[in-house]
Each structure stands twice: as C-alpha cells, then as structure tokens.
Enzyme design. Structure first.
Site, PDB file in Angstrom:
ATOM      1  N   ASP A 234      -3.467   1.911  -3.041  1.00  0.00           N
ATOM      2  CA  ASP A 234      -2.704   3.087  -3.475  1.00  0.00           C
ATOM      3  C   ASP A 234      -3.640   4.288  -3.565  1.00  0.00           C
ATOM      4  O   ASP A 234      -4.481   4.368  -4.472  1.00  0.00           O
ATOM      5  CB  ASP A 234      -2.053   2.807  -4.829  1.00  0.00           C
TER       6      ASP A 234
ATOM      7  N   SER B 170      -2.521  -4.063  -3.200  1.00  0.00           N
ATOM      8  CA  SER B 170      -1.917  -2.801  -2.772  1.00  0.00           C
ATOM      9  C   SER B 170      -2.968  -1.697  -2.776  1.00  0.00           C
ATOM     10  O   SER B 170      -3.628  -1.457  -3.785  1.00  0.00           O
ATOM     11  CB  SER B 170      -0.769  -2.424  -3.720  1.00  0.00           C
TER      12      SER B 170
ATOM     13  N   SER C 234       0.850  -1.200   0.000  1.00  0.00           N
ATOM     14  CA  SER C 234       0.000   0.000   0.000  1.00  0.00           C
ATOM     15  C   SER C 234       0.878   1.240   0.000  1.00  0.00           C
ATOM     16  O   SER C 234       2.051   1.183   0.382  1.00  0.00           O
ATOM     17  CB  SER C 234      -0.939   0.081   1.203  1.00  0.00           C
TER      18      SER C 234
END
Length: 347
Positions: free
Chosen positions: A276, A274, A236
């Site tokens: 983001d 992830s 992340s």
C-alpha cells in the site's frame, strides 16, 4: 485515450463523498499539466494486464518536481522509492503495471526518457514504477507488458477524461471482493488563500470488505453468488496524488500519508502481503511561496475524500472478468447499490 464503456461513476448514483467540490472532470487531470495514458494488454482468457502512465508536465532530471512518498505496508515493488524519499524530487512520469512486469517497464521508461532532447546529457535517472499483482486474473509469469506498451501509454498520455476500471494497469486487478482497476477523482479547496486542486489516481487491488458511505457492502448483500477470490496476501494499492498547491517534499509526504489512510474508509484490510503506497507531487514548485503547515488541513481532507471516491469509481467502472485458470471477479452492480445503501434488499 481509452474510455470506460458507459459505466456509472459514484456521483451518477448520488454518492457524494465529502463537502468539497470536484474539478470539472472529477479526475487527476483537473490538476493543470497532468496527463494520463493507458496501454491495455488483453489476450483472453489468460492475459489481462497493462500499464498506466501519469505524466506531470515536462518532468525530467533537469526539471524535477517536488514529491513525497509514503508506505502503508511495504510488500511491493515501488521502483525508485529510495532516491525519491532521499531527495524529495520526481524525475520521470509515474508508471503503474503488473508486479512481474515492473522491471521491464522501468527499463522502457528509462529508454523513453533518454531519447528526449532535454535528456541528451543525462547519465543518471531515477524511474518511478509502481505495481499490483494481477495474477488472479492474468498469467503474471508471462510478463506480458513490453516496451511497446510502455511507449504507447506515455505517447498517448493526455489531459481530459481519464478511462477507469479495466484499462491499463487496472485491467486484471480486483479489490474488496469485486473487479476493480483504475479510478480517479479530484477536489478543489481554498489553500493558503487561493483556490487549489488535488487530484488522485488509484490502481486498486487490495483485500478487505467494501464500505460505501460507512455501510458494509458484500457480494451476498448485493444478491451475488459467493465465489472464491484472490488470496488476501496478494493485494496492493498504488495511489498517485497531484496538486497545484506549492508544497515541499516534506509536506507532500504528509499528503501521501493521508492518501494511504483514506483506504481504511473503503474497507481496506492492509494485509501482510498488500503493498500500500502513495506518491504525492506538486506541479507548482513556486520556491519561496510555500503553503504554511497550518493551512494544509483542507488539502488533507480533499485528498481523503478523493481517494475514497477514486476507489469506488474503480469498482463502478470495472466489468465482470473471467481470466487465467477460469478465475472470475464480478463487477460491482451499480443498479443494486442504491438499495443496499438505503437498507433495502436489491433482490
């Protein structure tokens, strides 16, 4: 405020990204009114976590700031996203922490806000809290970040230099094969005929292969032993962008979008797992005096450069950490990096 322990920043190594000059501190706190505070929670070997607060002036439900948010990959818990996106306003400081502590942090932020005199009549509040998974180095199930840590980060938030690396929300995070954490940078540029500042703070914790000035950098190329790192699916990155340019929520969303795009420059993989995210805010609403869209390009470029440098600073400031279950993430060795960038063997 906690400070990094004498580690080099990218500019100390002669690594200059882009053509725009940084602010005096090369930090998000170069934007007038923006303060940063950390509370680090460390109980070796099992706990390496914390919370970081980005506090833009006297933000509150009666004095909201224009803001925008962009999701590059939505595998995460950015609390408060839907109302922020719907109304285009930020009502609270922005807090960053560990994944399973995010909900406790949001509750503590609400309590802290409700105690303020300007919130005496408040019946609705939208806390904004982002998170990264620090479970490779820290016992994430222990949920070690508590109300007292949130209050400490908020109460000690200040202007001036910003601690980077293994502090606050970056204590247990890693990125691109190395120990990472909190990083920051800023740029100044002419926007709409006036000098403006864009500042960035990142909580870096994502997978991929590090690129510095376009050159691939791996632990092996730096002479480090290969070691298993966190699974690519547990990454992340949360990015906070602040500016004093008068922008509306739509324009700030465009700015946030560029911040997530900038991660590609650093080698981000944007994997399935992830989260983001980028949030962009302005400290200068100035109704009726917005920057024209046609004049935003320098600010977009400034944010791209500042995010790239912030990620690198997060890596350079961090130190090798051994944590939960004996997992280790190595620091990026600053002394070897110039040789690799020059195409020489560091060994």
């Amino acid at each position: 405020m906690e400070h990094s322990a004498g580690r080099a920043r990218s500019r100390d190594l002669g690594i200059v990204i882009g053509e725009f000059a940084p602010g005096p501190l090369d930090a998000i706190t170069d934007v007038p009114g923006v303060r940063v505070g950390h509370a680090t929670v460390r109980r070796p070997p099992d706990v390496h976590s914390g919370v970081t607060a980005v506090v833009p002036g006297a933000v509150g439900p009666h004095a909201p700031l224009p803001a925008g948010v962009f999701t590059g990959n939505g595998y995460g818990k950015l609390i408060g996203t839907t109302q922020l996106a719907e109304l285009g306003t930020l009502e609270t400081p922005v807090l960053l922490t560990s994944t399973l502590s995010a909900f406790r942090v949001a509750d503590a932020l609400v309590g802290w806000m409700l105690e303020r005199p300007d919130c005496a009549d408040v019946r609705s509040l939208n806390p904004v809290v982002g998170e990264c998974n620090d479970g490779f180095l820290s016992d994430i199930r222990a949920r070690p970040v508590r109300e007292e840590h949130v209050r400490a980060a908020l109460d000690r938030a200040s202007g001036g230099p910003v601690a980077e690396g293994c502090v606050g929300a970056g204590t247990g995070t890693g990125a691109l094969g190395f120990k990472a954490g909190i990083g920051t940078s800023s740029r100044t540029t002419d926007v709409g005929g006036r000098r403006r500042t864009a500042g960035v703070l990142v909580q870096a914790n994502f997978g991929g292969t590090l690129r510095v000035l376009g050159r691939t950098v791996t632990p092996r190329s730096l002479g480090l032993a290969d070691a298993p790192g966190p699974a690519a699916e547990t990454g992340s990155c949360v990015i906070v962008v602040a500016t004093d340019a008068p922008l509306d929520a739509r324009q700030l969303t465009r700015l946030a979008r560029r911040a997530v795009f900038a991660l590609a420059r650093t080698g981000a993989a944007y994997s399935h797992g992830s989260g983001d995210y980028a949030l962009a805010l302005t400290t200068r609403p100035e109704p009726g005096a917005l920057v024209a869209d046609t004049e935003l390009s320098p600010l977009f470029e400034a944010v791209l450069d500042a995010v790239e440098e912030s990620v690198l600073n997060s890596l350079l400031a961090a130190t090798t950490t051994t944590g939960h279950r004996g997992h280790t993430l190595p620091a990026l060795p600053a002394d070897r990096l110039p040789d690799v960038l020059a195409g020489r063997s560091p060994c």
